[in-house]
Write a protein that holds these residues in place. Structure first.
Motif, PDB file in Angstrom:
ATOM      1  N   MET A 282       0.843  -1.207   0.000  1.00  0.00           N
ATOM      2  CA  MET A 282       0.000   0.000   0.000  1.00  0.00           C
ATOM      3  C   MET A 282       0.878   1.256   0.000  1.00  0.00           C
ATOM      4  SD  MET A 282      -3.325  -0.024  -0.057  1.00  0.00           S
ATOM      5  CE  MET A 282      -4.687   0.997   0.424  1.00  0.00           C
ATOM      6  N   VAL A 283       0.574   2.245  -0.821  1.00  0.00           N
ATOM      7  CA  VAL A 283       1.344   3.468  -0.901  1.00  0.00           C
ATOM      8  C   VAL A 283       0.931   4.407   0.221  1.00  0.00           C
ATOM      9  CG1 VAL A 283       1.928   5.427  -2.372  1.00  0.00           C
ATOM     10  CG2 VAL A 283       1.495   3.213  -3.403  1.00  0.00           C
ATOM     11  N   ASP A 284       1.900   5.053   0.864  1.00  0.00           N
ATOM     12  CA  ASP A 284       1.617   5.890   2.021  1.00  0.00           C
ATOM     13  C   ASP A 284       1.300   7.319   1.595  1.00  0.00           C
ATOM     14  OD1 ASP A 284       1.380   6.891   4.541  1.00  0.00           O
ATOM     15  OD2 ASP A 284       3.530   7.001   4.913  1.00  0.00           O
ATOM     16  N   SER A 285       0.026   7.600   1.356  1.00  0.00           N
ATOM     17  CA  SER A 285      -0.489   8.955   1.149  1.00  0.00           C
ATOM     18  C   SER A 285       0.263   9.745   0.095  1.00  0.00           C
ATOM     19  CB  SER A 285      -0.471   9.727   2.478  1.00  0.00           C
ATOM     20  OG  SER A 285      -1.297   9.094   3.422  1.00  0.00           O
ATOM     21  N   ILE A 286       0.592   9.140  -1.024  1.00  0.00           N
ATOM     22  CA  ILE A 286       1.184   9.876  -2.135  1.00  0.00           C
ATOM     23  C   ILE A 286       0.054  10.516  -2.924  1.00  0.00           C
ATOM     24  CG2 ILE A 286       2.430   9.689  -4.318  1.00  0.00           C
ATOM     25  CD1 ILE A 286       4.179   7.594  -3.044  1.00  0.00           C
ATOM     26  N   LYS A 287       0.107  11.835  -3.052  1.00  0.00           N
ATOM     27  CA  LYS A 287      -0.984  12.592  -3.673  1.00  0.00           C
ATOM     28  C   LYS A 287      -0.616  12.937  -5.113  1.00  0.00           C
ATOM     29  CE  LYS A 287      -2.459  14.501   0.764  1.00  0.00           C
ATOM     30  NZ  LYS A 287      -1.561  13.592   1.530  1.00  0.00           N
ATOM     31  N   ILE A 288      -1.494  12.610  -6.037  1.00  0.00           N
ATOM     32  CA  ILE A 288      -1.233  12.797  -7.463  1.00  0.00           C
ATOM     33  C   ILE A 288      -2.282  13.725  -8.072  1.00  0.00           C
ATOM     34  CG2 ILE A 288      -1.132  11.655  -9.715  1.00  0.00           C
ATOM     35  CD1 ILE A 288      -0.094   9.175  -8.339  1.00  0.00           C
ATOM     36  N   LEU A 289      -1.799  14.699  -8.835  1.00  0.00           N
ATOM     37  CA  LEU A 289      -2.683  15.559  -9.614  1.00  0.00           C
ATOM     38  C   LEU A 289      -2.757  14.982 -11.021  1.00  0.00           C
ATOM     39  CD1 LEU A 289      -4.351  18.098 -10.154  1.00  0.00           C
ATOM     40  CD2 LEU A 289      -2.202  19.327 -10.600  1.00  0.00           C
ATOM     41  N   LEU A 290      -3.940  14.501 -11.409  1.00  0.00           N
ATOM     42  CA  LEU A 290      -4.172  13.912 -12.728  1.00  0.00           C
ATOM     43  C   LEU A 290      -4.989  14.886 -13.570  1.00  0.00           C
ATOM     44  CD1 LEU A 290      -4.236  11.524 -14.767  1.00  0.00           C
ATOM     45  CD2 LEU A 290      -6.277  10.704 -13.560  1.00  0.00           C
ATOM     46  N   CYS A 291      -4.411  15.352 -14.670  1.00  0.00           N
ATOM     47  CA  CYS A 291      -5.120  16.261 -15.579  1.00  0.00           C
ATOM     48  C   CYS A 291      -5.294  15.549 -16.918  1.00  0.00           C
ATOM     49  CB  CYS A 291      -4.347  17.563 -15.762  1.00  0.00           C
ATOM     50  SG  CYS A 291      -4.211  18.540 -14.255  1.00  0.00           S
ATOM     51  N   GLU A 292      -6.534  15.164 -17.218  1.00  0.00           N
ATOM     52  CA  GLU A 292      -6.857  14.380 -18.408  1.00  0.00           C
ATOM     53  C   GLU A 292      -8.291  14.693 -18.808  1.00  0.00           C
ATOM     54  OE1 GLU A 292      -7.321  12.531 -21.393  1.00  0.00           O
ATOM     55  OE2 GLU A 292      -5.435  11.690 -20.600  1.00  0.00           O
ATOM     56  N   ASP A 293      -8.475  15.150 -20.057  1.00  0.00           N
ATOM     57  CA  ASP A 293      -9.825  15.536 -20.476  1.00  0.00           C
ATOM     58  C   ASP A 293     -10.661  14.361 -20.960  1.00  0.00           C
ATOM     59  OD1 ASP A 293      -8.184  15.296 -22.746  1.00  0.00           O
ATOM     60  OD2 ASP A 293      -9.530  16.565 -23.915  1.00  0.00           O
ATOM     61  N   ASP A 294     -10.042  13.222 -21.207  1.00  0.00           N
ATOM     62  CA  ASP A 294     -10.779  12.025 -21.603  1.00  0.00           C
ATOM     63  C   ASP A 294     -11.317  11.360 -20.328  1.00  0.00           C
ATOM     64  OD1 ASP A 294     -11.545   9.401 -22.266  1.00  0.00           O
ATOM     65  OD2 ASP A 294     -10.135   9.328 -23.943  1.00  0.00           O
ATOM     66  N   ARG A 295     -12.621  11.474 -20.123  1.00  0.00           N
ATOM     67  CA  ARG A 295     -13.229  10.990 -18.874  1.00  0.00           C
ATOM     68  C   ARG A 295     -13.040   9.485 -18.685  1.00  0.00           C
ATOM     69  NH1 ARG A 295     -16.915  13.086 -15.351  1.00  0.00           N
ATOM     70  NH2 ARG A 295     -17.034  14.955 -16.657  1.00  0.00           N
ATOM     71  N   VAL A 296     -13.169   8.725 -19.775  1.00  0.00           N
ATOM     72  CA  VAL A 296     -13.018   7.274 -19.674  1.00  0.00           C
ATOM     73  C   VAL A 296     -11.595   6.914 -19.255  1.00  0.00           C
ATOM     74  CG1 VAL A 296     -13.077   5.092 -20.944  1.00  0.00           C
ATOM     75  CG2 VAL A 296     -14.831   6.841 -21.369  1.00  0.00           C
ATOM     76  N   MET A 297     -10.612   7.522 -19.934  1.00  0.00           N
ATOM     77  CA  MET A 297      -9.211   7.274 -19.595  1.00  0.00           C
ATOM     78  C   MET A 297      -8.908   7.676 -18.158  1.00  0.00           C
ATOM     79  SD  MET A 297      -6.100   6.369 -20.239  1.00  0.00           S
ATOM     80  CE  MET A 297      -6.117   6.092 -22.006  1.00  0.00           C
ATOM     81  N   ALA A 298      -9.405   8.852 -17.778  1.00  0.00           N
ATOM     82  CA  ALA A 298      -9.162   9.343 -16.425  1.00  0.00           C
ATOM     83  C   ALA A 298      -9.739   8.401 -15.368  1.00  0.00           C
ATOM     84  CB  ALA A 298      -9.740  10.744 -16.261  1.00  0.00           C
ATOM     85  N   ASN A 299     -10.955   7.900 -15.619  1.00  0.00           N
ATOM     86  CA  ASN A 299     -11.584   6.987 -14.663  1.00  0.00           C
ATOM     87  C   ASN A 299     -10.805   5.690 -14.523  1.00  0.00           C
ATOM     88  OD1 ASN A 299     -13.724   8.587 -13.824  1.00  0.00           O
ATOM     89  ND2 ASN A 299     -15.062   7.925 -15.493  1.00  0.00           N
ATOM     90  N   VAL A 300     -10.300   5.168 -15.640  1.00  0.00           N
ATOM     91  CA  VAL A 300      -9.520   3.926 -15.603  1.00  0.00           C
ATOM     92  C   VAL A 300      -8.250   4.126 -14.763  1.00  0.00           C
ATOM     93  CG1 VAL A 300      -8.133   2.318 -16.971  1.00  0.00           C
ATOM     94  CG2 VAL A 300     -10.404   3.020 -17.774  1.00  0.00           C
ATOM     95  N   VAL A 301      -7.525   5.204 -15.063  1.00  0.00           N
ATOM     96  CA  VAL A 301      -6.278   5.478 -14.340  1.00  0.00           C
ATOM     97  C   VAL A 301      -6.555   5.748 -12.869  1.00  0.00           C
ATOM     98  CG1 VAL A 301      -4.339   7.089 -14.125  1.00  0.00           C
ATOM     99  CG2 VAL A 301      -5.075   6.317 -16.393  1.00  0.00           C
ATOM    100  N   LYS A 302      -7.575   6.557 -12.604  1.00  0.00           N
ATOM    101  CA  LYS A 302      -7.886   6.932 -11.219  1.00  0.00           C
ATOM    102  C   LYS A 302      -8.268   5.705 -10.392  1.00  0.00           C
ATOM    103  CE  LYS A 302     -10.633  10.228  -8.534  1.00  0.00           C
ATOM    104  NZ  LYS A 302     -10.985   9.268  -7.471  1.00  0.00           N
ATOM    105  N   LYS A 303      -9.140   4.854 -10.929  1.00  0.00           N
ATOM    106  CA  LYS A 303      -9.571   3.673 -10.181  1.00  0.00           C
ATOM    107  C   LYS A 303      -8.400   2.736  -9.918  1.00  0.00           C
ATOM    108  CE  LYS A 303     -14.395   3.640 -11.712  1.00  0.00           C
ATOM    109  NZ  LYS A 303     -15.424   2.921 -12.521  1.00  0.00           N
TER     110      LYS A 303
END
Length: 252
Positions: A1-22
């Motif tokens: 498990m990663v210890d609270s690493i915070k990532i800013l994801l900027c992606e206008d493709d909602r499908v791609m963003a959801n896949v990466v985020k999940k």
């Protein structure tokens, strides 16, 4: 498990963003998603992040522009691009801005995760000094020398030397990371903007110059650690640190 690493994801493709985020959510990363560059910059201004992942082609503000504006605010935060633009010129542009990595679409999320892990491991291995305050100083006492950074002047007693912009930047960088082992790649990336072979040769030349400039203070030493990097040592501070550690040891 990663210890609270915070990532800013900027992606206008909602499908791609959801896949990466999940995928990253499941592995313990904290993801803030924005669907355009303007929203990304606002989020970066409001919250603290450990890593940025940017698409290149986004509305309002493209990934290159966003990365450049963030680099102007924070020289050290890692930035990873993911884009369908796969021409060498696109990658070169990203790395010149200061990208740490560039991943071609379509994204393999497992590969993306491994690249993130490599970036964060490299980031965590860099020496940590109280940089926020010291990097803002305009006049820095370095042993017996005084560096006036805005005017690029190095003085000792009545003697004054005018430095080049690169010499002043390198000397201040070494001072900020003093008494720690600093990797060559880290110096080149942060001071020169990349770590190619020719910049590496240039770094050795600049180190030789600084040794000559600082020779009148025997308490300052620039050590070349073969195959790894350099140590910028200031004797008084090393002795003080060792004394403090010895005192703590005696008190236990």
């Amino acid at each position: 498990m990663v210890d609270s690493i915070k990532i800013l994801l900027c992606e206008d493709d909602r499908v791609m963003a959801n896949v990466v985020k999940k995928y990253l959510d499941v592995r313990g990363y904290e993801i803030t998603w924005c669907d355009n560059g303007n929203a990304g910059l606002k989020a970066f201004s409001k919250y603290r992040f450990d890593l940025c992942i940017f698409d290149v082609n986004m509305p309002y503000k493209d990934g290159y522009t966003l990365a450049q504006e963030i680099r102007n605010r924070d020289k050290y935060i890692p930035i990873l691009f993911m884009s369908s633009n796969t021409l060498p010129k696109d990658k070169i542009k990203a790395f010149r801005i200061g990208a740490d990595d560039y991943v071609a679409k379509p994204i393999d999320v497992e590969e993306l995760l491994l690249r993130i892990e490599v970036i964060m491991k490299r980031q965590n291995s860099q020496p940590k000094v109280a940089e926020d305050n010291e990097s803002k100083k305009t006049k820095i006492q370095i042993g017996k020398y005084l560096l006036d950074f805005p005017y690029q002047k190095l003085t000792i007693g009545e003697e004054e030397r005018k430095l080049t912009t690169r010499e002043a930047e390198l000397l201040r960088f070494l001072y900020i990371h003093r008494n720690d082992l600093i990797k060559r790649e880290f110096i080149l990336q942060e001071v020169w903007g990349d770590d190619d072979y020719y910049k590496g040769r240039s770094l050795d030349v600049f180190m030789s110059r600084l040794r000559k400039y600082l020779k009148d203070d025997p308490g300052i030493e620039i050590i070349n650690v073969h195959g790894i990097g350099f140590k910028f040592l200031i004797a008084d501070e090393v002795e003080q640190k060792e004394g403090e550690e010895e005192g703590k040891g005696n008190g236990e």
